[in-house]
Design a protein around this motif. Structure first.
Motif, short mmCIF file in Angstrom:
data_model
loop_
_atom_site.label_atom_id
_atom_site.label_comp_id
_atom_site.label_asym_id
_atom_site.label_seq_id
_atom_site.Cartn_x
_atom_site.Cartn_y
_atom_site.Cartn_z
N GLY A 146 -14.76 11.84 -21.92
CA GLY A 146 -15.51 11.13 -20.97
C GLY A 146 -15.37 10.66 -19.76
N ASP A 147 -13.85 9.65 -20.21
CA ASP A 147 -12.52 8.86 -19.70
C ASP A 147 -12.15 10.05 -18.33
OD1 ASP A 147 -13.31 6.83 -20.35
OD2 ASP A 147 -11.54 5.96 -21.68
N ALA A 148 -11.42 10.85 -18.95
CA ALA A 148 -11.53 11.90 -18.49
C ALA A 148 -11.90 12.27 -17.04
CB ALA A 148 -10.83 13.80 -19.36
N TYR A 149 -13.27 13.22 -17.04
CA TYR A 149 -14.21 13.31 -16.25
C TYR A 149 -13.82 11.25 -15.50
CZ TYR A 149 -15.44 17.31 -18.86
OH TYR A 149 -15.80 18.70 -19.13
N ARG A 150 -14.36 10.61 -15.98
CA ARG A 150 -13.97 8.74 -15.24
C ARG A 150 -13.24 9.50 -14.10
NH1 ARG A 150 -18.21 7.49 -19.07
NH2 ARG A 150 -16.29 7.47 -21.00
N SER A 151 -12.42 10.26 -14.72
CA SER A 151 -10.99 9.28 -14.25
C SER A 151 -10.98 10.30 -12.60
CB SER A 151 -9.05 9.70 -14.70
OG SER A 151 -9.33 8.22 -16.12
N TYR A 152 -11.52 12.06 -13.31
CA TYR A 152 -11.29 12.64 -12.07
C TYR A 152 -11.87 12.53 -10.86
CZ TYR A 152 -10.05 16.77 -15.41
OH TYR A 152 -9.32 18.03 -15.76
N GLN A 153 -13.01 11.44 -11.48
CA GLN A 153 -14.24 11.17 -9.96
C GLN A 153 -13.47 9.95 -9.45
OE1 GLN A 153 -16.90 12.28 -8.79
NE2 GLN A 153 -17.04 11.07 -7.41
N ARG A 154 -12.02 9.14 -9.82
CA ARG A 154 -11.78 8.58 -9.55
C ARG A 154 -10.86 8.82 -8.17
NH1 ARG A 154 -7.98 3.35 -10.67
NH2 ARG A 154 -8.56 2.38 -8.95
N VAL A 155 -10.27 10.36 -8.99
CA VAL A 155 -9.00 10.82 -7.51
C VAL A 155 -9.91 11.71 -6.78
CG1 VAL A 155 -7.36 12.92 -7.84
CG2 VAL A 155 -7.06 11.43 -10.09
N GLY A 161 0.97 -1.16 0.17
CA GLY A 161 0.01 -0.11 0.53
C GLY A 161 0.86 0.90 -0.33
N SER A 162 1.70 1.16 -0.29
CA SER A 162 3.11 2.19 0.33
C SER A 162 2.87 2.98 -1.23
CB SER A 162 4.35 1.51 0.68
OG SER A 162 4.95 1.75 -0.58
N VAL A 163 3.05 2.49 -2.32
CA VAL A 163 3.41 2.77 -4.00
C VAL A 163 1.82 2.56 -4.38
CG1 VAL A 163 4.54 3.96 -5.96
CG2 VAL A 163 5.26 3.37 -3.81
N ARG A 164 0.87 3.02 -5.30
CA ARG A 164 -0.16 2.56 -5.65
C ARG A 164 -0.31 2.92 -7.03
NH1 ARG A 164 -5.19 3.12 -2.98
NH2 ARG A 164 -4.08 4.59 -1.30
N VAL A 165 0.04 2.55 -7.46
CA VAL A 165 -0.43 3.09 -10.07
C VAL A 165 -1.87 2.46 -10.36
CG1 VAL A 165 0.54 2.46 -11.90
CG2 VAL A 165 1.84 2.15 -9.90
N MET A 166 -2.81 3.54 -10.73
CA MET A 166 -4.19 3.58 -10.55
C MET A 166 -4.07 4.19 -12.13
SD MET A 166 -4.72 2.94 -7.32
CE MET A 166 -5.83 3.03 -7.07
N ARG A 167 -4.65 3.17 -12.72
CA ARG A 167 -5.07 2.99 -14.45
C ARG A 167 -6.64 4.26 -14.14
NH1 ARG A 167 -5.39 1.28 -19.56
NH2 ARG A 167 -6.71 1.53 -20.74
N ALA A 168 -6.05 5.64 -14.82
CA ALA A 168 -6.89 6.58 -15.30
C ALA A 168 -7.00 7.56 -16.46
CB ALA A 168 -6.74 7.74 -13.94
N PRO A 169 -7.05 6.47 -17.97
CA PRO A 169 -7.50 7.15 -18.85
C PRO A 169 -8.38 8.38 -19.40
CG PRO A 169 -8.88 5.43 -18.66
CD PRO A 169 -8.12 5.50 -17.20
N GLY A 170 -7.76 9.37 -20.82
CA GLY A 170 -8.56 10.29 -20.93
C GLY A 170 -7.66 11.57 -21.03
N HIS A 171 -7.03 12.11 -20.26
CA HIS A 171 -5.90 12.77 -21.08
C HIS A 171 -4.88 11.81 -22.08
CE1 HIS A 171 -2.80 15.44 -21.53
NE2 HIS A 171 -1.76 14.54 -20.98
N THR A 172 -4.30 10.79 -22.03
CA THR A 172 -4.00 9.73 -22.89
C THR A 172 -4.97 8.40 -22.69
OG1 THR A 172 -2.52 8.86 -21.85
CG2 THR A 172 -1.99 10.70 -23.30
N PRO A 173 -4.49 7.64 -23.83
CA PRO A 173 -5.15 6.41 -23.91
C PRO A 173 -5.15 4.83 -22.59
CG PRO A 173 -4.84 6.72 -25.59
CD PRO A 173 -3.72 7.40 -25.18
N GLY A 174 -3.42 5.63 -22.08
CA GLY A 174 -2.61 5.07 -21.15
C GLY A 174 -2.69 5.17 -19.92
N SER A 175 -2.90 6.62 -19.32
CA SER A 175 -2.87 7.89 -18.29
C SER A 175 -3.05 6.92 -16.34
CB SER A 175 -3.35 9.06 -18.28
OG SER A 175 -2.98 9.47 -19.39
N GLN A 176 -1.93 7.24 -15.90
CA GLN A 176 -2.18 6.57 -14.21
C GLN A 176 -1.53 7.18 -13.95
OE1 GLN A 176 -0.32 3.30 -15.12
NE2 GLN A 176 2.08 3.83 -15.44
#
Ligand SMILES: [Zn+2]
Length: 220
Positions: free
Chosen positions: A180-189, A125-140
């Motif tokens: 659309g993906d970018a907005y969903r990724s905002y929600q994730r953040v 749990g110290s470093v978590r990489v989270m998938r969050a597309p929108g800005h680019t196809p494979g943003s995280q």
């Protein structure tokens, strides 16, 4: 954790001496001004590290101002989304402008963790990489849990400015691959921020950057 991690690598150090040669017209367009002090070895040196001391290179995405120096870490493991690799090497028509093939040409020789989702890098749990597309196809983006500071979110360009997240706005630069993906990724953040009471370091917010400690200062 077991090993040093760098999250995003900035503009290619070659832009310090040859901005237009490396970035082309974007150098003028973005008013690029790199100094010797901005170089990766100079910045790492401030905290007593060399490029070879880095075990993992996590890129929020491979745009020229984030993936510019991945080739300086040939012995590290690159952590990226599988579809970001494809987007960088073979961008969709109209989305090639922020990818510079020379930035990541050498990564084909690197050890690469190709994600299609999230990764708890050290399984603690110290470093978590989270998938969050929108800005680019494979943003995280990356969530780092620090002993004293608590949780910190490094958004890369999943969120460009604080205002973008607060007001739900797509950033004021062209090139968002999928709004659309970018907005969903905002929600994730937001969900992860609120659940962890996390502070956020945004990809491009000048005010937040001003208020942020710079090496050799650090957050513990
Ligand atoms: Zn970007």
């Amino acid at each position: 954790p077991k090993g040093n991690v760098i999250i995003d690598t900035g503009n290619n150090d070659k832009t310090i001496t040859d901005a237009e040669g490396w970035w082309g017209p974007l150098a003028k367009g973005f008013g690029l001004k790199m100094t010797k002090d901005d170089a990766i070895p100079a910045q790492l040196g401030k905290i007593g590290l060399k490029t070879d001391d880095i075990k993992y290179v996590v890129v929020g995405h491979l745009h020229l101002d984030h993936g510019g120096n991945v080739s300086q870490f040939p012995n590290a493991t690159l952590v990226t989304q599988e579809d970001e690799l494809k987007a960088a090497w073979w961008p969709d028509v109209g989305f090639s402008v922020y990818y510079i093939p020379g930035d990541f040409a050498d990564t084909k020789k690197m050890n690469i963790v190709r994600l299609n989702g999230d990764l708890d890098l050290f399984d603690d749990g110290s470093v978590r990489v989270m998938r969050a597309p929108g800005h680019t196809p494979g943003s995280q983006f990356v969530v780092v849990k620090l002993p004293k500071t608590g949780s910190v979110i490094l958004t890369s360009d999943v969120v460009y400015l604080k205002e973008n997240l607060d007001k739900n706005l797509i950033p004021p630069i062209p090139g968002t691959v999928n709004p659309g993906d970018a907005y969903r990724s905002y929600q994730r953040v937001r969900l992860i921020r609120d659940a962890n009471n996390a502070q956020i370091f945004y990809g491009h917010d000048p005010e937040i950057f001003k208020a942020t400690k710079k090496a050799p200062e650090f957050y513990d």
